[in-house]
Scaffold this motif. Structure first.
Motif, PDB file in Angstrom:
ATOM      1  N   LYS A 102       0.827  -1.205   0.000  1.00  0.00           N
ATOM      2  CA  LYS A 102       0.000   0.000   0.000  1.00  0.00           C
ATOM      3  C   LYS A 102       0.861   1.255   0.000  1.00  0.00           C
ATOM      4  O   LYS A 102       1.747   1.410   0.830  1.00  0.00           O
ATOM      5  N   SER A 144       0.977   5.588   0.179  1.00  0.00           N
ATOM      6  CA  SER A 144       0.209   6.677   0.777  1.00  0.00           C
ATOM      7  C   SER A 144      -0.592   7.349  -0.328  1.00  0.00           C
ATOM      8  O   SER A 144      -0.029   8.007  -1.198  1.00  0.00           O
ATOM      9  N   ASP A 200      -7.023   6.990  -1.978  1.00  0.00           N
ATOM     10  CA  ASP A 200      -7.195   6.905  -0.519  1.00  0.00           C
ATOM     11  C   ASP A 200      -6.287   7.915   0.168  1.00  0.00           C
ATOM     12  O   ASP A 200      -5.111   7.657   0.381  1.00  0.00           O
ATOM     13  N   GLU A 254      -6.055   7.399   4.457  1.00  0.00           N
ATOM     14  CA  GLU A 254      -5.366   6.184   4.902  1.00  0.00           C
ATOM     15  C   GLU A 254      -6.264   5.204   5.646  1.00  0.00           C
ATOM     16  O   GLU A 254      -5.852   4.597   6.643  1.00  0.00           O
ATOM     17  N   ASP A 255      -7.500   5.028   5.174  1.00  0.00           N
ATOM     18  CA  ASP A 255      -8.360   4.004   5.774  1.00  0.00           C
ATOM     19  C   ASP A 255      -8.553   2.812   4.832  1.00  0.00           C
ATOM     20  O   ASP A 255      -9.398   1.954   5.063  1.00  0.00           O
ATOM     21  N   ASN A 256      -7.761   2.787   3.760  1.00  0.00           N
ATOM     22  CA  ASN A 256      -7.743   1.682   2.804  1.00  0.00           C
ATOM     23  C   ASN A 256      -9.045   1.542   2.026  1.00  0.00           C
ATOM     24  O   ASN A 256      -9.413   0.432   1.615  1.00  0.00           O
ATOM     25  N   ASP A 315     -12.361  11.135   0.968  1.00  0.00           N
ATOM     26  CA  ASP A 315     -11.206  11.420   0.126  1.00  0.00           C
ATOM     27  C   ASP A 315     -11.529  12.515  -0.890  1.00  0.00           C
ATOM     28  O   ASP A 315     -10.668  13.346  -1.217  1.00  0.00           O
ATOM     29  N   ASN A 334       0.620  13.589  -1.764  1.00  0.00           N
ATOM     30  CA  ASN A 334      -0.139  12.342  -1.905  1.00  0.00           C
ATOM     31  C   ASN A 334      -1.394  12.539  -2.753  1.00  0.00           C
ATOM     32  O   ASN A 334      -1.892  11.591  -3.367  1.00  0.00           O
ATOM     33  N   SER A 350      -7.913   3.654  12.250  1.00  0.00           N
ATOM     34  CA  SER A 350      -6.727   4.302  12.832  1.00  0.00           C
ATOM     35  C   SER A 350      -6.933   4.588  14.305  1.00  0.00           C
ATOM     36  O   SER A 350      -8.033   4.857  14.763  1.00  0.00           O
ATOM     37  N   VAL A 407       3.071   3.612  10.238  1.00  0.00           N
ATOM     38  CA  VAL A 407       3.310   4.469   9.093  1.00  0.00           C
ATOM     39  C   VAL A 407       3.793   5.813   9.618  1.00  0.00           C
ATOM     40  O   VAL A 407       3.553   6.166  10.763  1.00  0.00           O
ATOM     41  N   TYR A 418      -2.209   1.680  12.316  1.00  0.00           N
ATOM     42  CA  TYR A 418      -3.358   1.234  11.533  1.00  0.00           C
ATOM     43  C   TYR A 418      -3.579  -0.249  11.757  1.00  0.00           C
ATOM     44  O   TYR A 418      -2.642  -1.035  11.743  1.00  0.00           O
TER      45      TYR A 418
END
Length: 214
Positions: free
Chosen positions: A88, A90, A120, A123-125, A131, A151, A183, A206, A212
């Motif tokens: 993954k 960022s 994303d 950063e919650d996948n 977003d 990012n 998170s 991270v 996470y």
């Protein structure tokens, strides 16, 4: 034990002994000449891909322009056994890739590029309206702006605009292979965590000082 990563121009690697892992990533939106990325997460778990994996090893690596990273230590894993790597960046959701560990170097996906989906930013996948809000708040900013967020510059052209917003819109609703991450505030990450270091368990370190957990 993995050492500090180095950038040779064509690929990045860690100084290691024993079995290692090699992979190539292709980040959606980026030109093929620049797949560079900071703090790419690599998590290794036993068996086939699943949501909420229990990671045996985790790493944070810097990807060079080529997108190729090699020399990632597999020390502690068993040669001939099946594992899954979760990767993954960022700004991207994670991709799960199965592999059988070799005695020396193991190359993910037989050396072909592994595509990472962009969008994303929290950063919650997953790619969601949250977003979209982030990109909208950064709209019109460039690399000279005080609130610049590289990012969100998915095509790496130095400005946040419709091109970047379109990647979020296109990928709305998509979730990474390991499921949604939750998170938890951290006082600064695990003690001694550095680029290229490995940790244990299913907590992910991270560099934005959060932990996470998928």
């Amino acid at each position: 034990i993995p050492g500090e990563a180095t950038d040779s121009g064509s690929q990045s690697s860690a100084t290691t002994f024993g079995p290692t892992l090699k992979f190539k990533l292709a980040i959606e939106g980026r030109p093929e000449t620049d797949y560079s990325a900071k703090a790419v997460f690599v998590g290794l778990a036993a068996g086939s891909p699943t949501t909420k994996p229990t990671y045996l090893l985790t790493f944070s690596v810097d990807l060079p322009e080529s997108g190729v990273y090699s020399g990632l230590s597999l020390a502690g894993l068993t040669s001939g056994s099946s594992y899954t790597a979760y990767l993954k960046g960022s700004g991207q959701i994670d991709k799960a890739v199965s592999f059988t560990m070799g005695e020396n170097e193991t190359s993910l996906s037989s050396g072909t590029a592994i595509d990472l989906i962009s969008g994303d930013l929290n950063e919650d996948n997953q790619v969601s309206s949250a977003d979209q809000t982030v990109v909208s708040s950064l709209y019109g900013t460039n690399s000279n702006s005080s609130n610049w967020n590289p990012n969100a510059d998915f095509n790496a052209d130095g400005v946040i605009n419709n091109f970047d917003l379109n990647y979020v819109t296109k990928n709305l609703g998509k979730i990474g292979d390991s499921g949604i991450w939750v998170s938890v505030p951290s006082p600064g990450g695990p003690s001694g965590a550095v680029e290229g270091a490995q940790t244990e368990g299913m907590w992910i370190w991270v560099p934005n000082d959060h932990l996470y957990k998928p």
